[in-house]
Design an enzyme around this catalytic site. Sequence first.
Site, short mmCIF file in Angstrom:
data_model
loop_
_atom_site.label_atom_id
_atom_site.label_comp_id
_atom_site.label_asym_id
_atom_site.label_seq_id
_atom_site.Cartn_x
_atom_site.Cartn_y
_atom_site.Cartn_z
N TRP A 101 35.49 -17.15 19.56
CA TRP A 101 33.95 -16.86 19.29
C TRP A 101 33.49 -16.50 20.51
CZ3 TRP A 101 34.80 -15.32 14.92
CH2 TRP A 101 34.94 -15.90 13.57
N ASP A 171 26.19 -21.40 21.04
CA ASP A 171 27.16 -21.74 19.98
C ASP A 171 26.87 -22.81 20.01
OD1 ASP A 171 28.01 -20.52 18.00
OD2 ASP A 171 29.27 -19.78 18.33
N LYS A 195 28.91 -24.31 8.78
CA LYS A 195 29.44 -25.43 8.76
C LYS A 195 29.29 -26.68 8.52
CE LYS A 195 31.39 -21.93 11.34
NZ LYS A 195 32.71 -21.26 11.23
#
Length: 361
Positions: A101, A171, A195
Amino acid sequence: MSRVYNFSAGPAALPEEVLKEAAAEMLDYAGTGMSVMEMSHRSKTFDKIIKDAEQDLRDLMGIPDNYKVLFLQGGAHLQFAMVPMNLMKNGVADYIVTGNWAKRAWKEASKFGKANCIASSEDKNFSYIPDCSDLPVDEDADYVYICQNNTIYGTQFHTLPNTKGKTLVADVSSCFLSEPVDVEKYGMIYGGVQKNIGPAGVVIAIIREDLITEDVYPNTPTMLQYKTHADKDSLYNTPPAYGIYICGKVFKWLKKMGGLSVIKERNEKKAALLYGFLDESKLFTPTAEKGSRSYMNVDFVTGDKELDAQFVKEAEEAGLSGLKGHRSVGGMRASIYNAVTVEAVEALVKFMKEFEEKHSR
Ligand SMILES: Cc1ncc(COP(=O)(O)O)c(C=O)c1O
């Protein structure tokens, strides 16, 4: 009804209490005679839902007044572009690449300016967090970017990098609200909520106000400017209303649980149970380096691909769901986010012990 122990990496387990409440309010929210899904986002009722959600998040994280809280859409992926479009004022940014990511974010940023990779752990398949105490931070860098918890590889920054005075952007998709956080150490914190917080479709961005300006990449679309959303309190256009409502319920659940320090203790307990077993195991090996281990995503392998597949299959049959590892690591991954109970982790460890006994004879 039978619910499984859900170890999915995301979308992931939500607190059962929250799901039950949402179910009870599905047809008639607070006497309105309609579901939150059917309600105008300009209504008084929804205005209270979004304002309460923001306030509860501010209380939980201790977000200072000079930070805006934005409820956005487009997944964490859209932030890979919005961050450089909005924050690369000098056209330079430094990225610490600790996984897939972060790498995507870095590649995306290079479309908008000079994106430097100042540290990486790709040499060992991202199994560790590099030493970030003295990095070659660019003098002109507008920010230093990290992915704080690497969902795929099961690693996590336990110490923030030394950015040498530059703005830190993180992030936190897979570690959002998993422990107390000192917001002032960051210029921006963002994450997809699917999540640790709520249903897919909402991204929360917490941004220091001085970073939100009209000085953005040329021709940045209106919807991709933080200022657009900040000026209208996340109601410039139709927000992901139902998702925000569920996030709000999770914030209330977290407060009721005792807040982020209590949640951190619970998360540490779960991680200790699992890593403790893995460290002793003769069959399973954890893949992340010890000092870099994530409290949220625990990756492990047996060393035998067929046995891994058998484990995942048998676990699924035993009501332990979502344990297949990401294809770039293989093996297994147990995601033990906030809503995953200690009981679920105990059940997993028990199952692993039994599997180990069966297969080491
Ligand atoms: C840390 C992290 N960042 C970004 C993403 C991508 O999120 P999205 O699918 O919401 O774009 C994910 C996972 O899905 C993730 O775990």
